[in-house]
Enzyme design. Structure first.
Site, PDB file in Angstrom:
ATOM      1  N   GLU A  21       0.813  -1.225   0.000  1.00 18.08           N
ATOM      2  CA  GLU A  21       0.000   0.000   0.000  1.00 18.08           C
ATOM      3  C   GLU A  21       0.844   1.272   0.000  1.00 18.08           C
ATOM      4  OE1 GLU A  21      -0.561  -2.625   1.923  1.00 18.08           O
ATOM      5  OE2 GLU A  21      -2.661  -3.231   1.692  1.00 18.08           O
ATOM      6  N   PHE A  80     -12.112  -6.944  13.743  1.00 18.80           N
ATOM      7  CA  PHE A  80     -11.036  -7.465  12.905  1.00 18.80           C
ATOM      8  C   PHE A  80     -10.596  -6.405  11.895  1.00 18.80           C
ATOM      9  CE2 PHE A  80      -9.692  -9.752   8.995  1.00 18.80           C
ATOM     10  CZ  PHE A  80      -8.487 -10.224   9.498  1.00 18.80           C
ATOM     11  N   GLN A  81      -9.299  -6.154  11.836  1.00 17.26           N
ATOM     12  CA  GLN A  81      -8.702  -5.156  10.948  1.00 17.26           C
ATOM     13  C   GLN A  81      -9.288  -3.771  11.123  1.00 17.26           C
ATOM     14  OE1 GLN A  81      -8.453  -6.855   6.931  1.00 17.26           O
ATOM     15  NE2 GLN A  81      -6.475  -7.712   7.556  1.00 17.26           N
ATOM     16  N   LYS A 128     -17.743  -0.480   5.734  1.00 15.69           N
ATOM     17  CA  LYS A 128     -18.197  -1.444   4.736  1.00 15.69           C
ATOM     18  C   LYS A 128     -19.701  -1.332   4.454  1.00 15.69           C
ATOM     19  CE  LYS A 128     -17.405  -6.191   3.289  1.00 15.69           C
ATOM     20  NZ  LYS A 128     -16.820  -7.496   3.644  1.00 15.69           N
ATOM     21  N   MET A 163      24.588   8.533   1.935  1.00 12.24           N
ATOM     22  CA  MET A 163      24.341   9.828   2.570  1.00 12.24           C
ATOM     23  C   MET A 163      24.593   9.753   4.073  1.00 12.24           C
ATOM     24  SD  MET A 163      23.679  12.914   2.163  1.00 12.24           S
ATOM     25  CE  MET A 163      22.872  13.391   0.645  1.00 12.24           C
TER      26      MET A 163
HETATM   27  C1  LIG Z   1      18.700  14.104   1.433  1.00 11.08           C
HETATM   28  C2  LIG Z   1      17.989  15.397   1.151  1.00 11.08           C
HETATM   29  C3  LIG Z   1      18.713  16.548   0.917  1.00 11.08           C
HETATM   30  C4  LIG Z   1      18.074  17.736   0.581  1.00 11.08           C
HETATM   31  N1  LIG Z   1      18.833  18.824   0.241  1.00 11.08           N
HETATM   32  C5  LIG Z   1      18.226  19.906  -0.280  1.00 11.08           C
HETATM   33  C6  LIG Z   1      18.982  20.998  -0.828  1.00 11.08           C
HETATM   34  O1  LIG Z   1      20.197  20.986  -0.835  1.00 11.08           O
HETATM   35  N2  LIG Z   1      18.299  22.035  -1.352  1.00 11.08           N
HETATM   36  C7  LIG Z   1      16.926  22.072  -1.389  1.00 11.08           C
HETATM   37  O2  LIG Z   1      16.382  23.032  -1.916  1.00 11.08           O
HETATM   38  N3  LIG Z   1      16.205  21.092  -0.862  1.00 11.08           N
HETATM   39  C8  LIG Z   1      16.811  20.000  -0.326  1.00 11.08           C
HETATM   40  N4  LIG Z   1      16.042  18.972   0.153  1.00 11.08           N
HETATM   41  C9  LIG Z   1      14.582  19.106   0.125  1.00 11.08           C
HETATM   42  C10 LIG Z   1      14.053  19.871   1.327  1.00 11.08           C
HETATM   43  O3  LIG Z   1      13.982  18.998   2.428  1.00 11.08           O
HETATM   44  C11 LIG Z   1      12.646  20.448   1.046  1.00 11.08           C
HETATM   45  O4  LIG Z   1      11.787  19.429   0.638  1.00 11.08           O
HETATM   46  C12 LIG Z   1      12.659  21.483  -0.054  1.00 11.08           C
HETATM   47  O5  LIG Z   1      13.717  22.391   0.092  1.00 11.08           O
HETATM   48  C13 LIG Z   1      11.348  22.256  -0.043  1.00 11.08           C
HETATM   49  O6  LIG Z   1      11.153  22.844  -1.275  1.00 11.08           O
HETATM   50  P1  LIG Z   1      10.264  24.138  -1.466  1.00 11.08           P
HETATM   51  O7  LIG Z   1      10.695  25.210  -0.539  1.00 11.08           O
HETATM   52  O8  LIG Z   1      10.246  24.422  -2.903  1.00 11.08           O
HETATM   53  O9  LIG Z   1       8.839  23.752  -0.902  1.00 11.08           O
HETATM   54  P2  LIG Z   1       7.754  22.661  -1.237  1.00 11.08           P
HETATM   55  O10 LIG Z   1       7.842  21.618  -0.205  1.00 11.08           O
HETATM   56  O11 LIG Z   1       7.710  22.255  -2.650  1.00 11.08           O
HETATM   57  O12 LIG Z   1       6.485  23.530  -0.858  1.00 11.08           O
HETATM   58  C14 LIG Z   1       5.848  24.325  -1.778  1.00 11.08           C
HETATM   59  C15 LIG Z   1       5.518  25.697  -1.200  1.00 11.08           C
HETATM   60  O13 LIG Z   1       4.760  26.370  -2.209  1.00 11.08           O
HETATM   61  C16 LIG Z   1       3.478  26.658  -1.740  1.00 11.08           C
HETATM   62  N5  LIG Z   1       2.523  26.443  -2.820  1.00 11.08           N
HETATM   63  C17 LIG Z   1       1.888  25.311  -3.181  1.00 11.08           C
HETATM   64  N6  LIG Z   1       1.083  25.522  -4.226  1.00 11.08           N
HETATM   65  C18 LIG Z   1       1.229  26.812  -4.547  1.00 11.08           C
HETATM   66  C19 LIG Z   1       0.655  27.644  -5.555  1.00 11.08           C
HETATM   67  N7  LIG Z   1      -0.227  27.178  -6.442  1.00 11.08           N
HETATM   68  N8  LIG Z   1       1.031  28.943  -5.596  1.00 11.08           N
HETATM   69  C20 LIG Z   1       1.914  29.450  -4.675  1.00 11.08           C
HETATM   70  N9  LIG Z   1       2.471  28.719  -3.719  1.00 11.08           N
HETATM   71  C21 LIG Z   1       2.140  27.415  -3.656  1.00 11.08           C
HETATM   72  C22 LIG Z   1       3.240  25.777  -0.554  1.00 11.08           C
HETATM   73  O14 LIG Z   1       2.311  26.378   0.330  1.00 11.08           O
HETATM   74  C23 LIG Z   1       4.640  25.633   0.036  1.00 11.08           C
HETATM   75  O15 LIG Z   1       4.942  26.707   0.888  1.00 11.08           O
HETATM   76  C24 LIG Z   1      16.664  17.780   0.525  1.00 11.08           C
HETATM   77  C25 LIG Z   1      15.933  16.640   0.806  1.00 11.08           C
HETATM   78  C26 LIG Z   1      16.579  15.441   1.096  1.00 11.08           C
HETATM   79  C27 LIG Z   1      15.749  14.221   1.334  1.00 11.08           C
HETATM   80  C1  LIG Z   2      12.579   5.225   5.086  1.00 10.99           C
HETATM   81  C2  LIG Z   2      13.872   5.878   5.421  1.00 10.99           C
HETATM   82  N1  LIG Z   2      14.699   5.331   6.354  1.00 10.99           N
HETATM   83  C3  LIG Z   2      15.880   5.927   6.636  1.00 10.99           C
HETATM   84  C4  LIG Z   2      16.268   7.076   6.013  1.00 10.99           C
HETATM   85  C5  LIG Z   2      17.603   7.734   6.357  1.00 10.99           C
HETATM   86  N2  LIG Z   2      18.480   7.718   5.166  1.00 10.99           N
HETATM   87  C6  LIG Z   2      18.628   8.791   4.368  1.00 10.99           C
HETATM   88  S1  LIG Z   2      19.632   8.507   3.073  1.00 10.99           S
HETATM   89  C7  LIG Z   2      19.922   6.928   3.574  1.00 10.99           C
HETATM   90  C8  LIG Z   2      20.828   6.026   2.802  1.00 10.99           C
HETATM   91  C9  LIG Z   2      20.363   5.739   1.435  1.00 10.99           C
HETATM   92  O1  LIG Z   2      21.241   4.800   0.863  1.00 10.99           O
HETATM   93  P1  LIG Z   2      21.199   4.499  -0.689  1.00 10.99           P
HETATM   94  O2  LIG Z   2      19.810   4.267  -1.123  1.00 10.99           O
HETATM   95  O3  LIG Z   2      22.175   3.432  -1.000  1.00 10.99           O
HETATM   96  O4  LIG Z   2      21.649   5.882  -1.324  1.00 10.99           O
HETATM   97  P2  LIG Z   2      23.084   6.596  -1.368  1.00 10.99           P
HETATM   98  O5  LIG Z   2      23.074   7.649  -0.318  1.00 10.99           O
HETATM   99  O6  LIG Z   2      24.121   5.553  -1.112  1.00 10.99           O
HETATM  100  O7  LIG Z   2      23.157   7.163  -2.736  1.00 10.99           O
HETATM  101  C10 LIG Z   2      19.230   6.652   4.758  1.00 10.99           C
HETATM  102  C11 LIG Z   2      19.294   5.388   5.485  1.00 10.99           C
HETATM  103  C12 LIG Z   2      15.367   7.611   5.066  1.00 10.99           C
HETATM  104  N3  LIG Z   2      15.635   8.755   4.415  1.00 10.99           N
HETATM  105  N4  LIG Z   2      14.211   6.985   4.764  1.00 10.99           N
END
Ligand SMILES: Cc1cc2nc3c(=O)[nH]c(=O)nc-3n(C[C@H](O)[C@H](O)[C@H](O)COP(=O)(O)OP(=O)(O)OC[C@H]3O[C@@H](n4cnc5c(N)ncnc54)[C@H](O)[C@@H]3O)c2cc1C
Ligand SMILES: Cc1ncc(C[n+]2csc(CCOP(=O)(O)OP(=O)(O)O)c2C)c(N)n1
Ligand SMILES: [Mg+2]
Lengths: 172, 592
Positions: free
Chosen positions: B54, B116-117, B166, B488
């Site tokens: 799911e 159940f469930q 249901k 990472m």
């Molecule tokens: C491992 C990892 C590393 C990351 N590193 C980075 C990084 O280096 N740089 C980075 O940027 N991010 C990074 N992120 C992502 C970060 O965590 C955020 O998800 C991201 O920065 C949010 O993007 P955003 O500000 O565009 O907002 P979003 O999460 O896309 O939110 C959208 C915003 O726009 C608004 N909005 C929605 N619809 C509309 C509309 N129609 N008109 C006007 N506004 C609207 C919403 O209200 C909200 O405020 C990383 C994520 C991970 C998992």
């Molecule tokens: C469901 C979930 N569990 C744990 C994490 C923490 N986490 C972030 S990156 C990462 C490692 C990912 O490894 P891999 O898919 O091999 O990517 P790589 O960084 O090596 O490119 C983990 C464990 C997460 N982001 N999501």
């Protein structure tokens, strides 16, 4: 523009008009607990004739940036019609009801009754050894009354939390 | 409401979905939803895609939604079906993806009996959804479905759950036509023209402007991306995107500074740090973007356009807040800019660009690939080649990712010129997102090239979906950058925890080629740089789903990096550069 460096805490009385549907209170409370906001007081009851709308009054505290955020977060909940910051929007009246049980005898009992009188508290139940006082007022007044009763046999308190309205002809 | 009561709740449900334009549902059956599956069986208008878990149904619906702009639809059973969906729902909430998720529930008279469930699905999903409903009366069913779609797609988009006991779907129910207006939820979409005028004043006066645009521009649709592109070109301002915004403004345009934030480019982060005017559009000042807040762009006056008032002044206070749809506000800004004869400060802007070009000259994404036969593949190079080869082939290409270093390298080295081509889990960072999301994208775009850029650890989190790919003959390409580490996390351990690689080695990995084979897909492998192009070409030529296992440098780290708790100008650059930046502070150690 609220400033993040302004760390002064303020108290805010916020009124929220919501659809009276199941789960709506859980949504509001969940918002406060999930985001770590304070709830100092909370009251809720239907306020229209048909019972379709409820008014939630919340007293909270935080920096002005946090309070603005609380209002914005409340406003985006789907069943919320209106959010009003009574503290910011002008003068308002806020009242709370308290039931205060005092157990005591002799001179203590007389003194409790005398103080109740000055606070305009009503006796709503009495036995030979106890009173239940009913008191309405703002939070400070009720706090003060309870404080005085402490030495006079205070046994139990039940408070309603705050109901509040803006003064004058404005409505939310 | 028609008084006609000839249809069961399940039939009414499907009719309402059809009237909402639903063509596809991603789902998984079970006892509580049997009547809905029975109704699905007896009609042809809505296609059902049977996933293998799911959570994957929700990510697939996210991929479908984000690549089309439509609402994605999910159907799961009660109890474990609903709880399995929760991660996907929260993922969609964080990334503003419009979904409607139908969950089965025990019959109304059993609710609360630990039947159940049974699960308190509305309770569990309340903080993981934009809104949720429990339908307790048949006469509410059709209205609730229409309302759910309205809520999912309007304002800031998000996931909505409808919990369906249901008996409600078995019993006869009346139909209601789609609602046009919601009684209480009416998000503002038109900008305040007074605020637009204030914004124009700041923009015209700017000496060091920057546009910071995020996922909200993607949410606002391709017209908003077009308006953004026009505004950027008209003003000549430099522009940077968040991870979620990539593709709104063409990456190939010289005004584009690349992504900003923790793994953003040197020029993007220094432009944000040094600007005197910031125009933020549909971006939420996330901590991955701002770095240490009290050092974030201190010298700038800020304009912030967002459809959600709670995104404004949440982390960073701004001078000109504009609550509006990004597309509408951008068009208003365009018109007002053109109508104003106020001059801009041309010499200052030229000097600003010279400064930015100097920063660009640093080439902060630089890496060195050993191209000799047998050379170890650099992960950045693998993505660069994937980008160049798909581009040369000219086929419309959609990229999804898992979470980790590979995700960041994909954001840095795969360049998007159009919106809706880049699907990644940003806010929640859900490993296991990419494969099911790719599945949903491929369903929506059967002829497109869809690639999941994956890590060897993440891919195992929803690997069972290879079965779904086989069943529906979806030619999704899984491109694994296999560094044999949770890269990472290993990188943080190297930089922050004395290279103690606690539990981050990917031991006992499967043979991905054989694994592909057993799922009726095609497996391939590249061990060294001389094999890379052949594998990429073979993968793209292959008519079936593919797992391409690309062995990459295990020690590679993702740079630039702004360590947690550091400021934009304290960025760490890679080994290709002279040392720069600061280390991690004690306060930073406590951050994620
Ligand atoms: C491992 C990892 C590393 C990351 N590193 C980075 C990084 O280096 N740089 C980075 O940027 N991010 C990074 N992120 C992502 C970060 O965590 C955020 O998800 C991201 O920065 C949010 O993007 P955003 O500000 O565009 O907002 P979003 O999460 O896309 O939110 C959208 C915003 O726009 C608004 N909005 C929605 N619809 C509309 C509309 N129609 N008109 C006007 N506004 C609207 C919403 O209200 C909200 O405020 C990383 C994520 C991970 C998992
Ligand atoms: C469901 C979930 N569990 C744990 C994490 C923490 N986490 C972030 S990156 C990462 C490692 C990912 O490894 P891999 O898919 O091999 O990517 P790589 O960084 O090596 O490119 C983990 C464990 C997460 N982001 N999501
Ligand atoms: Mg890895």
């Amino acid at each position: 523009m609220p400033s993040p460096t302004d760390t002064t805490q303020r108290s805010a009385t916020i009124s929220v008009l919501v659809d009276n549907e199941s789960g709506v209170l859980a949504r509001v409370i969940g918002l406060f607990s999930g985001r770590g906001y304070n709830i100092d007081s909370l009251t809720v009851a239907p306020v229209d004739a048909a019972g379709l709308r409820s008014r939630i009054n919340i007293v909270t505290s935080g920096t002005s940036m946090v309070i603005e955020q609380i209002k914005a977060q409340l406003d985006r909940l789907v069943p919320v019609h209106r959010v009003a910051d009574l503290t910011m929007d002008g003068p308002h009246v806020a009242r709370e009801l308290a039931l205060v049980k005092v157990i005591g005898f002799g001179e203590q009992r007389v003194e409790a009754l005398r103080i109740a009188d000055t606070f305009r508290a009503r006796v709503v139940d009495t036995t030979l050894g106890s009173f239940v006082f009913e008191l309405t007022g703002n939070t400070d007044k009720i706090d003060a009354f309870i404080e005085l009763m402490r030495d006079l046999g205070l046994a139990e308190v039940s408070r309603s939390g705050i109901a509040a309205l803006a003064r004058g002809s404005s409505v939310i | 409401m028609s008084a006609d009561m000839t249809q069961s709740g399940a039939e009414i449900l499907l009719r309402a979905l059809k009237d909402q334009g639903v063509e596809v549902i991603f789902g998984y059956p079970g006892g509580a939803v049997l009547p809905i599956y029975d109704a699905l069986f007896q009609q042809n208008a809505i296609r059902h895609i049977l996933v293998r878990h799911e959570q994957a149904a929700v990510h697939a619906a996210e991929g479908y939604a984000r690549s089309t702009g439509k609402v994605g639809v999910v159907l799961v059973t009660s109890g474990p079906g609903a709880t399995n969906a929760v991660t996907g729902l929260l993922d969609a909430l964080m990334d503003s993806v419009p979904l409607v998720c139908l969950t089965g529930q025990v019959p109304t008279h059993l609710i609360g009996n630990d039947a159940f469930q049974e699960a308190d699905t509305t309770g569990i999903t309340r903080p993981a959804t934009k809104h949720n409903y429990l339908v307790k009366r048949g006469e509410d069913l059709a209205r609730v479905v229409h309302e759910a779609f309205y809520v999912a797609r309007n304002g800031r988009p998000g996931p909505v759950v409808i919990d369906l006991p249901k008996d409600i779907v078995i019993n006869k129910a009346p139909y209601a036509e789609p609602t046009v207006q919601h009684p209480s939820y009416r998000p503002r979409t038109e900008p305040d023209m007074g605020q637009i005028a204030k914004a124009i004043v700041l923009m015209k006066q700017a000496k060091r402007p920057v546009i910071y645009a995020g996922g909200g521009v993607i949410n606002a649709g391709p017209e908003a991306a077009e308006a953004l592109t026009k505004l950027a070109r008209l003003t000549g301002f430099p522009i940077t995107h968040t991870l979620m915004g990539l593709g709104a403004f063409p990456a190939s345009d010289p005004q584009f500074l690349g992504m900003l934030g923790m793994h953003g480019t040197y020029e993007a982060n220094l432009a944000m740090h040094g600007c005197d005017m910031m125009l933020a559009i549909g971006a939420r000042f996330d901590d991955r973007v701002t770095g240490r807040l009290n050092a974030f762009s201190q010298g700038s006056r800020k304009i912030h356009i967002d459809i959600d008032g709670s995104s404004i002044n949440k982390n960073v206070p701004v001078e000109v807040p504009i609550v509006a749809d990004a597309g509408k506000a951008l068009n208003a800004l365009l018109a007002a800019w053109q109508a104003s004869d106020e001059p801009t400060d041309k010499p200052a802007l030229a000097a600003w660009w010279r400064q930015i070009d100097e920063w660009k000259g640093k080439d902060s994404l630089k890496f060195t690939q050993d191209i000799k036969r047998g050379g170890i593949i650099k992960p950045q190079y693998a993505i660069q080649r994937l980008f160049e080869i798909t581009k040369a082939r000219g086929k419309d290409t959609f990229i999804t990712t898992e979470v980790g270093q590979h995700q960041m390298w994909a954001a840095q080295h795969f360049h998007f010129d159009k919106p809706n081509r880049w699907m990644t889990s940003g806010g929640l960072g859900t490993m296991g997102y990419g494969l099911p999301a790719a599945m949903g994208v491929q369903i929506a775009h059967p002829d497109a090239c869809v690639v999941d850029i994956a890590g060897e650890a993440s891919i195992l989190m929803n690997i069972q979906e290879m079965g779904t790919l086989a069943q529906y003959r979806l030619p999704v390409k899984v491109f694994i950058l296999n560094n044999q580490y949770m890269g990472m996390v290993r990188q943080w351990q190297e930089l922050l925890h004395g290279s103690r690689y606690s539990e981050t080695y990917s031991s006992a990995l499967p043979d991905f080629v054989k694994l592909a084979d057993s799922f009726h897909a095609t497996g391939m492998r590249a061990q060294s740089v001389d094999q890379l192009d052949d594998v990429i070409n073979a993968m793209l030529d292959c008519p079936t789903a593919v797992i391409a296992d690309i062995a990459v440098d295990q020690a590679e780290n993702c740079f630039p990096m702004i360590p947690s708790g550091a400021a934009h100008n304290e960025m760490l650059l890679g080994p290709e550069h002279e040392s720069s930046g600061v280390g991690v502070t004690d306060a930073g150690m406590a951050l994620v």
